[in-house]
Design a protein around this motif. Sequence first.
Motif, PDB file in Angstrom:
ATOM      1  N   GLY A   9      33.592  13.882  17.149  1.00  0.00           N
ATOM      2  CA  GLY A   9      33.872  13.371  15.822  1.00  0.00           C
ATOM      3  C   GLY A   9      32.811  12.333  15.496  1.00  0.00           C
ATOM      4  N   ALA A  36      33.991  11.749   9.878  1.00  0.00           N
ATOM      5  CA  ALA A  36      34.869  10.859   9.112  1.00  0.00           C
ATOM      6  C   ALA A  36      34.051   9.855   8.309  1.00  0.00           C
ATOM      7  N   LEU A  69      40.589  10.384  12.028  1.00  0.00           N
ATOM      8  CA  LEU A  69      39.719  11.069  12.998  1.00  0.00           C
ATOM      9  C   LEU A  69      40.245  10.861  14.411  1.00  0.00           C
TER      10      LEU A  69
END
Lengths: 369, 369
Positions: A9, A36, A69
């Motif tokens: 992420g 994110a 996230l």
Amino acid sequence: MAEKHCRFGIMGTAGIARKNWKAIRLSGNARVAAVASRSEASAQKFIDECTAQVPQVSTPDAVGSYEALLAREDIDAVYIPLPTALRHEWVIRAAEAGKHVLGEKPAALNAQQVAGMLEACKKNNVQYMDGVMFMHSQRLPLVGELLKCDERIGQLRRMAAQFSFAGDATFLKKNIRVHSELEPYGCLGDLGWYCVRYFLCSLNGEMPTHVQARQLTRLQGTGSPGTVPGEFSAELYFASGVTASFYCSFLTENQQWFHASGSKGNLRVNDFVLPYHGSEVDVLTAQDRFEIDNCEFHMEPHSQRHAVREYDAGQATAQEVRMIRKFADLALSGKSDASWPAWTLKTQQVLDACFESSNQDGAKISMTP
Amino acid sequence: MAEKHCRFGIMGTAGIARKNWKAIRLSGNARVAAVASRSEASAQKFIDECTAQVPQVSTPDAVGSYEALLAREDIDAVYIPLPTALRHEWVIRAAEAGKHVLGEKPAALNAQQVAGMLEACKKNNVQYMDGVMFMHSQRLPLVGELLKCDERIGQLRRMAAQFSFAGDATFLKKNIRVHSELEPYGCLGDLGWYCVRYFLCSLNGEMPTHVQARQLTRLQGTGSPGTVPGEFSAELYFASGVTASFYCSFLTENQQWFHASGSKGNLRVNDFVLPYHGSEVDVLTAQDRFEIDNCEFHMEPHSQRHAVREYDAGQATAQEVRMIRKFADLALSGKSDASWPAWTLKTQQVLDACFESSNQDGAKISMTP
């Protein structure tokens, strides 16, 4: 971990994240699962733009908050290019969410924050690594070997490094790196970090006993409550007798060189942070000889180039791709490697001492534990 | 002056005098008329050895004392490579005897001595010049032009220089340069002198407002009552915002590089004191570019080599021969050039401030008049 890929992420959409987007794609053992940002739209825009040039195997999800996230179960690790002032909080939150962390540098606002972050990572059994790409180049062990070579360098005595770029008018007013709350160490954090790390690596982790440093120019971006170092110099003293000097600057055009000199010869890397575009990375050594024969005096250069096949960037052999691959390997193995957080903490400790000295007009700051 | 040649007396038989013996031979407007030492035999030995390799037009006389040399009417100028501690006395005595003076560096023990020497030269209408050969290379004006070039360097911000050699065990015990009474500035006087001079020339004579400096290693030769700097570093601060850092050492193998960086580019001289053996002297400039295209990041080198036809040493075009030719021209013309003593005094003043700072553990020493 069922999948063979470390699912990343990306937390924030800073420019440098685009380079690591590509590095993750090329790594072979990682993929971007989600990006994110504070708004889903800007995360989606980042994903769309990156995908247009470098499509991931499957298109990542856009996520509208960092919390969201960290809550996802399909993320193994986060890459955090957020402003330095935010890293302490988000590294700890990521660790508590069980995510491995690859963090940009400087690691946090000070060594105390870094120690806290590393403690959280350790406690939650996740790997922490900072994003210094040159740590993963094949050139670093080559430099290490050459520095150890008694016939080539002899006893190491002096290191020098300069890393700078010239920010344009917009940078000097609006860039986050001239904002004293978000990036209080300015060019010291952004550029000096690399100089200090290269010194520490060259000495196998030996720490300086004391430092002296100066802010040569202070910068204050629009809306910044205080100044940050815009031009900075420091000298580091080691118990082994080695000394090291670095200069970094947001006002001086691109340069990124490292020089080490010893009792028998010298070593030079012209591009120690960002290798020059090409298919080899190199190191130069020299053992000049001053020949005197009665009334004849000549200085003779005796230099040698040492090269490794390795693309500069954007290819599977490049240092940033090696970094992602190494980090993903550790994340997938579940066994964390304590040497990475140790480098980060040491580097931050030296930066803290340099900053303190610079605020005392170059006073000698002891680092003896 | 009836003769078209400047008739030199060499006062002392230091090694470097052999290089200038040849330079005088090649100058076209000078000749060695006599060599003095504390014994006539050692002066004769020096003459015999030099003559075997480089015969002068007519063989010079051996003289058994410095006083006797100065008393001779067939001497227009003296070259003084005596130990630094003796220069003040002998420069003044030479000036009072009406001899022009080419003196080795450092010019004397401190700026007060230098000022006294220069006053004596002025009063007696003789030219003083120090023996810094690179002042006469065609490379120095080339560096000056490149540094002024706004498109190439932009605003100058930082200079760095390192000059060192590794003395062997005999040097470190017995060489005059580790004797605190004869050469109290050690490597600062012997090597730092060149770094400081190159900085001052690069700034057209602008003086630093303050300096900070450190003796990194102290050396004490056999029979020396005190220590001298064996490894030294300093940082100079200029009102124009430029800063400069130098390192010099008797413990670190041959290196002699100068680096200047500005807002638009950088300049590098790899051999600023003693040009590498060859038929050209060169300067390198660089304006590296960091190219970012979405996920693609590349650092591109953009460098250029600027060269002048000039032999490194021992030929009629070499810098040390140009030095002799220039000095002899001035001596023969009878019109002295005040710019040469001015460079000497400024350099000594900066050295004094550096030495003072180093004795106060790096304290900031102001040079504001």
